[in-house]
Design an enzyme around this catalytic site. Structure first.
Site, PDB file in Angstrom:
ATOM      1  N   ASN A 166      51.598  46.783 112.620  1.00 51.16           N
ATOM      2  CA  ASN A 166      51.604  46.057 113.886  1.00 51.16           C
ATOM      3  C   ASN A 166      51.904  47.046 115.005  1.00 51.16           C
ATOM      4  O   ASN A 166      52.941  47.724 114.974  1.00 51.16           O
ATOM      5  CB  ASN A 166      52.659  44.955 113.878  1.00 51.16           C
ATOM      6  N   ARG A 186       3.529  53.291 143.892  1.00 50.97           N
ATOM      7  CA  ARG A 186       4.210  52.053 144.298  1.00 50.97           C
ATOM      8  C   ARG A 186       5.553  51.829 143.601  1.00 50.97           C
ATOM      9  O   ARG A 186       6.237  50.851 143.849  1.00 50.97           O
ATOM     10  CB  ARG A 186       3.280  50.854 144.061  1.00 50.97           C
ATOM     11  N   LYS A 190      39.524  55.062 119.962  1.00 48.21           N
ATOM     12  CA  LYS A 190      38.524  56.124 119.841  1.00 48.21           C
ATOM     13  C   LYS A 190      38.788  56.956 118.602  1.00 48.21           C
ATOM     14  O   LYS A 190      39.938  57.321 118.337  1.00 48.21           O
ATOM     15  CB  LYS A 190      38.593  57.027 121.077  1.00 48.21           C
TER      16      LYS A 190
END
Ligand code: UD1
Ligand code: CA
Length: 451
Positions: free
Chosen positions: A372, A13, A346
């Site tokens: 920055n 099922r 990453k």
């Protein structure tokens, strides 16, 4: 104690190519949940898993887990399934039978069954307002005499609301004799494990029942609809655990944990977040709505804004991340770092108080302190074949729309003018600009479309 987990069924099922027990709940297969719970019980000797349908897949999934597999070639019933394991069962000990598709069973409930059973035959039962489909517990002057399956029950028996969960504790010594005594003379023509109850009762053994308080805990997942209901119950349980430990959830019904989340004090989690693998949120972390956080650690007081996605990231204290930030494997951010929208990081370290606020890709890089990085900066780390590193030292200012073609190093305190393509190392304290000086041609007419 022997533990046998029945997991040979196909699960028609589910309409899936996977064997039923490999369907997942909270990111982990149902069989793994059951094995994990069994492992937490004291005095567990061998854990035996009876497999049948697509046995190889189940064995492959559990290959690192110390369990013993027994193959049931044909599914001739729950009693037949247990009989297949008999040569691996230590008859001097009792045997706990669990089901691979009943994933929410708690160790506390099993422990209560074990404690109450003593030398008797233990049955975990539950009272259901709709007992349809389950084996009913028959009693004679209060004592359990046998279990009758739905298919074999009379109308009167079908009205009994005390049902068999399937989980039982079989006393030592008699198990193999009883299993060999089973017959399949019933409507299903199966060898019913439940018939052992009648054997034990006839021989004067005490049949001890323990009733599970929460029906969800003993519910099986036979269809995707039932699996979803169990998933919700499981997630609700996770959410309650977090709240009990002091985590503020905006909505306990809108959080999904597929692994574990360890939280400090005064943590807040907004709606729609998904946590995977092992996540650690230190004190006062604030997670905005709809974040996906996997295998990451987030430091004290850090605020993560909406729709951020982390995988294997480490973030320091008092940082501000997002909205729409993506931290990929080995992104390591120091304290007080700011990462803004549409920034991807990453395999890079970002130093203390550095800012990467808009539309930027930083990969394979080492960024110092108080740097920055302007909007639209890209570290060009890949030449199509190899990856190279970019190093940006402390106090640098990287102008907007800069490309840093790796391998390249930008020395301490230097400034990169907007629109620069940096291809060579930059010395300390320098200004670098690579763009063409602005020209002006007056009265310029744009090209027109030819007739
Ligand atoms: C069983 C019980 C029933 C109980 C119900 C609770 C029996 C005879 N009946 O019924 O009293 O109320 O569970 O959910 O035990 N399995 C095998 N090999 C087999 C047959 C089954 O490994 O040959 C495994 C299945 O994979 C499943 C479990 O045993 O995990 C239960 O089997 P299932 O056929 O679903 O039993 P029910 O008819 O639901
Ligand atoms: Ca069943």
């Amino acid at each position: 104690m022997n533990v046998v987990i029945l997991a040979a069924g196909l699960g028609k099922r589910m309409f899936s190519s996977l064997p039923k027990v490999l369907q997942t709940l909270g990111g982990q297969t149902m069989i793994e949940h059951v094995v994990e719970t069994a492992q937490q019980l004291p005095n567990v000797g061998k854990i035996i898993v009876v497999v049948g349908h697509k046995a190889e897949l189940v064995q492959e999934k559990l290959k690192e887990v110390p369990v013993r597999f027994v193959i049931q070639k044909e599914q001739l019933g729950t009693g037949h399934a247990l009989l297949q394991a008999i040569s691996d069962i230590d008859e001097k000990e009792s045997t706990l039978v669990l089901y691979g598709d009943v994933p929410l069973i708690r160790k506390e409930t099993l422990q209560a069954l074990i404690d109450q059973t003593k030398n008797g035959f233990g049955l975990l039962t539950v009272k259901l307002s709709n007992p349809t489909g389950y084996g009913r517990i028959l009693r004679q002057s209060g004592k359990v005499s046998r279990i009758v399956e739905e298919k074999d029950a009379t109308e009167e028996q079908k009205r009994i609301d005390e049902v068999n969960t399937g989980i039982m504790l079989i006393p030592p010594k008699d198990i193999s004799r009883w299993l060999r005594q089973l017959k399949n003379e019933n409507q299903a023509q199966e060898y019913y494990l439940t018939d052992l109850v009648e054997f034990a009762a006839t021989e004067g053994k005490a049949i001890v029942t323990h009733t599970a308080e929460d029906p969800m805990e003993v519910e099986g997942a036979n269809s995707l609809v039932q699996l979803e209901a169990l998933e919700r119950a499981y997630q609700r349980r996770n959410a309650n655990e977090l709240m009990k430990k002091g985590v503020r959830l905006a909505d306990a019904s809108r959080i999904d944990i597929r692994g574990s989340v360890a939280c400090g004090k005064d943590v807040f989690i907004d709606v729609g977040c998904i946590f995977e693998g092992n996540v650690v949120l230190e004190d006062r972390v604030h997670i905005g709505p709809y974040c996906v956080i996997k295998d990451s650690r987030i430091g004290e007081g850090t605020k993560v804004e909406a729709f951020s996605h982390f995988d294997d990231a480490t973030i320091g204290k008092a940082a501000r991340i997002g909205p729409f930030a993506r931290l990929r494997p080995k992104a390591v951010l120091a304290d007080q770092v700011h990462i803004g929208n549409f920034v991807e990081i990453k395999k890079s370290d970002i130093g203390l108080e550095s800012k990467v606020n808009h539309l930027t890709y930083i990969g394979d890089s080492s960024v110092g302190q108080k740097v920055n990085i302007g909007a639209g900066t890209i570290t060009c780390n890949y030449d199509g074949a190899n990856k190279f590193r970019t190093v940006i030292e402390d106090d640098c200012f990287i102008g907007s729309d800069t490309q840093l073609v790796a391998p390249v190093k930008v020395g301490k305190g230097s400034t990169i003018g907007a629109g620069t393509t940096v291809t060579k190392d930059v010395s300390e304290g320098a200004l670098v600009i690579s763009r063409v000086p602005q020209k002006e041609i007056k009265g310029w007419t744009r090209p027109r479309k030819k007739e």
